[in-house]
Design an enzyme around this catalytic site. Structure first.
Site, short mmCIF file in Angstrom:
data_model
loop_
_atom_site.label_atom_id
_atom_site.label_comp_id
_atom_site.label_asym_id
_atom_site.label_seq_id
_atom_site.Cartn_x
_atom_site.Cartn_y
_atom_site.Cartn_z
N ARG A 121 27.95 9.74 11.66
CA ARG A 121 27.79 9.86 13.12
C ARG A 121 29.10 10.33 13.77
O ARG A 121 29.96 10.89 13.10
CB ARG A 121 27.29 8.50 13.67
CG ARG A 121 25.94 8.11 13.07
CD ARG A 121 25.43 6.81 13.64
NE ARG A 121 25.18 6.92 15.08
CZ ARG A 121 24.95 5.87 15.88
NH1 ARG A 121 24.94 4.65 15.37
NH2 ARG A 121 24.72 6.05 17.16
N PRO A 161 27.15 -6.26 20.85
CA PRO A 161 26.55 -5.67 22.04
C PRO A 161 25.46 -4.65 21.74
O PRO A 161 25.55 -3.87 20.79
CB PRO A 161 27.74 -4.98 22.74
CG PRO A 161 28.80 -4.89 21.71
CD PRO A 161 28.60 -6.04 20.78
N ASN A 162 24.44 -4.73 22.56
CA ASN A 162 23.29 -3.82 22.58
C ASN A 162 22.31 -4.06 21.43
O ASN A 162 21.23 -3.46 21.42
CB ASN A 162 23.75 -2.35 22.57
CG ASN A 162 24.61 -2.04 23.78
OD1 ASN A 162 24.20 -2.30 24.91
ND2 ASN A 162 25.81 -1.54 23.56
C1 DHK Z 1 25.58 -0.56 16.04
C2 DHK Z 1 26.09 -0.18 17.23
O1 DHK Z 1 25.72 -0.77 18.36
C3 DHK Z 1 27.06 0.93 17.33
O2 DHK Z 1 27.95 0.78 18.40
C4 DHK Z 1 27.81 1.15 16.05
C5 DHK Z 1 26.08 -0.05 14.76
C6 DHK Z 1 26.85 1.23 14.88
C7 DHK Z 1 24.99 -0.04 13.71
O3 DHK Z 1 24.76 0.98 13.06
O4 DHK Z 1 24.36 -1.07 13.51
O5 DHK Z 1 28.59 2.31 16.14
#
Ligand code: DHK
Length: 155
Positions: free
Chosen positions: A119, A22-23
């Site tokens: 983080r 996601p995202n």
């Molecule tokens: C990517 C995300 O979307 C976060 O929710 C994770 C990860 C970290 C990354 O560092 O690629 O916490």
């Protein structure tokens, strides 16, 4: 070459599944100070180019939905020789993705673009790490290239 393809479905051993959770579709515009300026398309191209240098192909899949990621992992059992996965936030919550990865018995590389250990506390634990063969954290989007390089050595 020694085959590290434990699947028994006659899989074409030259394909690696690259999964982004996601995202990660927002890469390039999402918090660039954390995730950098490369887009998901850039990341997928980097992975494909790296794999091609070793005679491998990459199948790319991104989803914001946990079950879709689980389904993609299941499909890999008969279609891929290894999985590179950035589960995004599901790293920190998903027993289902962890169990799917464990269940297909393929080599798994977990990638995090950012250093999750620097983080927030809730990012420090990943359910996926316990079933990953290698974990690449904090190398930016170069981590995807490193994951492919690792698999090229190993497979
Ligand atoms: C990517 C995300 O979307 C976060 O929710 C994770 C990860 C970290 C990354 O560092 O690629 O916490």
């Amino acid at each position: 070459m020694t085959s590290a393809t434990p699947n028994d479905g006659g899989a074409p051993a030259a394909k690696i599944l690259l999964l982004n959770g996601p995202n990660l579709n927002l890469l390039g515009t999402r918090e660039p100070e954390i995730y950098g300026s490369a887009t998901l398309a850039d990341v997928e191209q980097l992975a494909a180019d790296t794999a091609a240098g070793h005679g491998w192909t990459v199948e790319c899949f991104q989803s914001n939905h946990e079950g879709e990621l689980v389904d993609a992992i299941h499909r890999a059992r008969t279609s891929a020789a290894a999985i590179v996965i950035n589960p995004g936030a599901y790293s920190h919550t998903s027993v289902a993705i962890r169990d799917a990865l464990s269940g297909v018995m393929l080599p798994v590389v977990e990638v995090h673009i950012s250093n999750i250990h620097k983080r927030e506390e809730f990012r420090h634990h990943s359910y996926v790490s316990a079933v990953a063969d290698a974990i690449i954290v904090g190398a930016g989007t170069t981590g995807y290239k490193l994951a492919l390089e690792y698999l090229a050595e190993r497979l």
